[in-house]
Design an enzyme around this catalytic site. Structure first.
Site, PDB file in Angstrom:
ATOM      1  N   GLY A 402      33.611  36.255  41.253  1.00  0.00           N
ATOM      2  CA  GLY A 402      34.099  36.188  42.614  1.00  0.00           C
ATOM      3  C   GLY A 402      33.037  36.464  43.651  1.00  0.00           C
ATOM      4  N   VAL A 404      31.721  38.541  47.087  1.00  0.00           N
ATOM      5  CA  VAL A 404      31.807  39.900  47.619  1.00  0.00           C
ATOM      6  C   VAL A 404      31.593  39.853  49.130  1.00  0.00           C
ATOM      7  CG1 VAL A 404      30.888  42.235  47.511  1.00  0.00           C
ATOM      8  CG2 VAL A 404      30.909  40.812  45.455  1.00  0.00           C
ATOM      9  N   ASP A 512      25.701  41.655  31.244  1.00  0.00           N
ATOM     10  CA  ASP A 512      24.968  40.854  32.240  1.00  0.00           C
ATOM     11  C   ASP A 512      24.015  41.734  33.046  1.00  0.00           C
ATOM     12  OD1 ASP A 512      24.269  38.486  33.448  1.00  0.00           O
ATOM     13  OD2 ASP A 512      25.856  38.560  34.948  1.00  0.00           O
TER      14      ASP A 512
END
Length: 679
Positions: A402, A404, A512
């Site tokens: 998503g 931010v 990640d």
């Protein structure tokens, strides 16, 4: 350092060897002068201090100008401000120097002694130099600003107040055929009340660099020129009061508005058409679009092309369109059914209507205040977060699933709001995992989750806001951070990973680890962020199977095998990141601009270690060269982390102890180093 702010190097005979006033960068201070050939150069971005695309120059013909430049070659493009003090008839009346005098007046001094004011005296008369500090800065956005700061102010929040901006409207002023304005290609520039620009992307485009709103916009679609009509895959939307003055490549006149729109849809090279109803003219424009701006006085209509392919995910909601298609389909089905028995038709139609109703309404069966998440964190309503982010206006980055946005709570505390907009199949599970598990994590080297929104179809996470941005911007910007800062950041990341792997109630693999997912707080402490890709493990688990996750260049080879992955994938990624911290460069560079052996950092660092030439990794960094023993220890730790066999890699706990010098680092194997897949 003189009281004027001039930094001077003086020889033993009191002769000036070098002074900062004769070598300005982007700022002038009172009493500073720019002679013929002198210039100010803007920085590249708010956090990147390398040379930017704007110059303020004193030309040999007697004029002072603002112009854009070609970044690779520094070739000057068109001017967007000029003093006009060239006098070819009487050269003694031409400009000679740009002077920023002790009173804060900025003017051009002519050879005759006459003065041409760049800033009017009335602009600064209310801010006397006896009470205010003054400066003139060529900002990264191309605006030359005169600012002042009250000398007697003792407030920690005191700021520089802008007195004057040159030019008055940077969005309109920069309009040359070459280069772009402050907002980059394909972007739209809007002037704020302080005469400074803000940038936004049009529909179907996204920001090129999520950390820099001025970086320009990239298309979310790629028009194809395969002979087929692009009208089957694209639509046009009008943009009011908007224009891109350049990028024209064809003109049709006279032409109707419908013919103009049709021409754009059928031409894969056309991104925008501008229609002038008074002249019946149609201007076709191609990518990249330069110097977009909003001007309320425009009488033309702009039609912007975007993809209507539902598979691309870029099609905006068109009110009524889906309903019309569904209604049309329903009519056809009912017509066919009417040829069957009335009773069977009645049953089938009833079932179809119910199925259609539940299908179209399924996502609204969650009551507005009902949440799937059981947590002690603050539950925000969607309306509260819309207001807190001013309608999700200021994008501050992009997470694993998503975008931010920066916001502010009712307590005036800055927050970071992540909207989960990538609909993974297990999206709800990931959302609940982040809230229920990550919400319970508390460590000084992790970004803290403070709240969430789980309302109808909306899924949002609220984090504390990190003012100093990402480690990527910090490491790879124009100025190299100090060695001490980099060492402390490496320690902080290691401690955060130890907490995730060994000290949480539920063990967490981040999956990640990279510079973009490490943020820096007010004191430049490393804070690991973005757990959207995290794979959660139960206490009795040591491995897990999942799809490949992470970012190329940082992905451990474990992901490409049939065997389950473990926390050792984070150890591998940390090894890559540690080398980037040591060398202040990205893991993979462009082969065209670098020696082939240096393209992949992990390979090059390994070769330098084996050949005993570690100084090559940190050449021109004298601070690091003086601590080469620690550099050697860090490189050895990184090589241990990068071992192909995960069982050979140390745990993050051992990595942390080796970095801190508590555990001695033995010589790593010299034949089992693995390079992450980067293609």
């Amino acid at each position: 350092m003189n009281d004027t702010g001039n930094f001077v190097l003086v020889a033993e005979n009191s002769e000036t060897v070098w002074e900062s006033f004769s070598n300005p960068k982007d700022t002038l201070l009172p009493t500073q002068i720019i002679g013929i050939g002198g210039q100010l150069c803007s920085r590249n971005s708010p956090k990147d201090f390398s040379l930017g695309q704007f110059q303020f120059r004193m030309l040999s013909d007697g004029s002072a100008v603002l112009n854009t430049v070609n970044l690779p070659t520094r070739e000057a493009y068109d001017t967007y401000y000029i003093t006009g003090t060239r006098d070819s008839q009487n050269k003694s009346n031409s400009g000679h120097q740009v002077v920023y005098d002790k009173s804060g007046y900025l003017y051009l001094l002519k050879k005759s002694g006459d003065v041409f004011y760049i800033s009017s005296p009335k602009d600064v008369v209310a801010f006397p130099a006896s009470e205010y500090y003054h400066k003139a800065t060529l900002n990264f956005d191309g605006v030359l600003t005169l600012s002042c700061h009250l000398k007697s102010s003792s407030s920690a929040n005191a700021t520089w107040n802008q007195i004057k901006a040159i030019p008055n409207d940077i969005c309109v002023a920069v309009h040359g055929d070459l280069g772009t304005g402050p907002c980059g290609h394909n972007s739209i520039c809007t002037l704020n009340e302080d005469q400074r620009p803000s940038c936004k992307c049009p529909i179907g485009y996204s920001i090129l660099d999520p950390t820099d709103e001025y970086s320009g916009c990239k298309p979310e679609f790629l028009p194809s020129c395969n002979g087929a009509s692009s009208g089957d895959h694209f639509e046009l939307r009008p943009l009011p009061n908007t224009d891109w003055p350049t990028s024209d490549y064809e003109l049709f006149k006279p032409y109707s508005v419908e013919d103009c729109k049709k021409s754009c849809l059928q031409d894969c090279l056309s991104a925008v058409v501008v229609y002038n109803s008074e002249e019946d003219s149609c201007w076709k424009k191609k990518l990249p679009l330069s110097n977009g701006r909003e001007v309320r006085t425009l009488s033309t209509t702009v039609f912007f092309k975007f993809s209507n392919d539902s598979r691309s995910g870029n099609k905006p909601d068109l009110p009524g369109s889906n309903k019309e298609e569904e209604d049309h389909t329903l009519v056809i089905v009912i017509s066919v059914l009417l040829g069957s028995s009335v009773f069977v038709n009645f049953l089938l139609v009833s079932v179809m209507c119910l199925a259609f109703f539940f299908y179209s309404k399924r996502k609204y069966f969650v009551y507005p205040n009902e949440s799937h998440v059981k947590s002690n964190l603050r539950h925000f309503t969607y309306k509260e977060l819309v207001e807190a982010t001013n309608g999700f206006r200021e994008e501050s980055g992009r997470g694993s699933c998503g975008v931010v946005y920066k916001g502010e709570t009712d307590q005036s505390s800055p927050i970071a709001v992540k909207i989960l907009d990538r609909m993974f199949q297990d999206n709800d599970k990931e959302f609940q995992a982040e809230v229920n598990v990550i919400g319970q994590t508390h460590h000084k080297n992790l970004v803290r989750l403070t709240g969430y929104c789980d309302e109808q179809q909306h899924r949002l996470l609220v984090y504390e806001f990190m003012r100093n941005g990402s480690l990527a911007s910090f490491l790879f910007g124009g100025l190299r951070p100090s060695w001490y800062q980099r060492v402390q950041i490496a320690f902080g990341i290691a401690r955060g990973l130890v907490y995730l792997h060994e000290e949480c109630t539920t063990q967490i693999i981040h999956c990640d680890i990279k510079p973009q997912n490490v943020l820096l707080d007010d004191y430049y402490n490393a804070r690991i962020s973005d757990f959207g890709l995290a794979k959660l493990l139960a206490l009795n688990q040591s491995h897990t199977k999942t799809n490949i996750r992470g970012t190329k260049g940082y992905v451990a080879p474990d992901w490409f095998r049939s065997a389950p992955v473990s926390v050792k994938v984070d150890v591998y990624s940390f090894g890559v990141l540690l080398l980037e911290i040591i060398c202040c460069r990205r893991n993979v560079l462009d082969m065209n601009d670098n020696e082939e052996e240096k393209v992949i950092l992990t390979d090059w660092a390994y070769d330098c270690y084996v050949d005993g030439r570690l100084e090559k990794l940190v050449e021109n960094d004298m601070e690091v060269m003086s601590d080469i023993k620690m550099v050697e220890r860090f490189v050895m730790v990184a090589i241990w982390c990068l071992q192909e066999d995960p069982s050979v890699r140390p745990t993050m706990k051992k990595v942390m102890l080796m970095l801190e010098g508590i555990v001695q680092v033995s010589a790593p194997p010299t034949h089992c180093l693995s390079t992450s897949v980067i293609n």
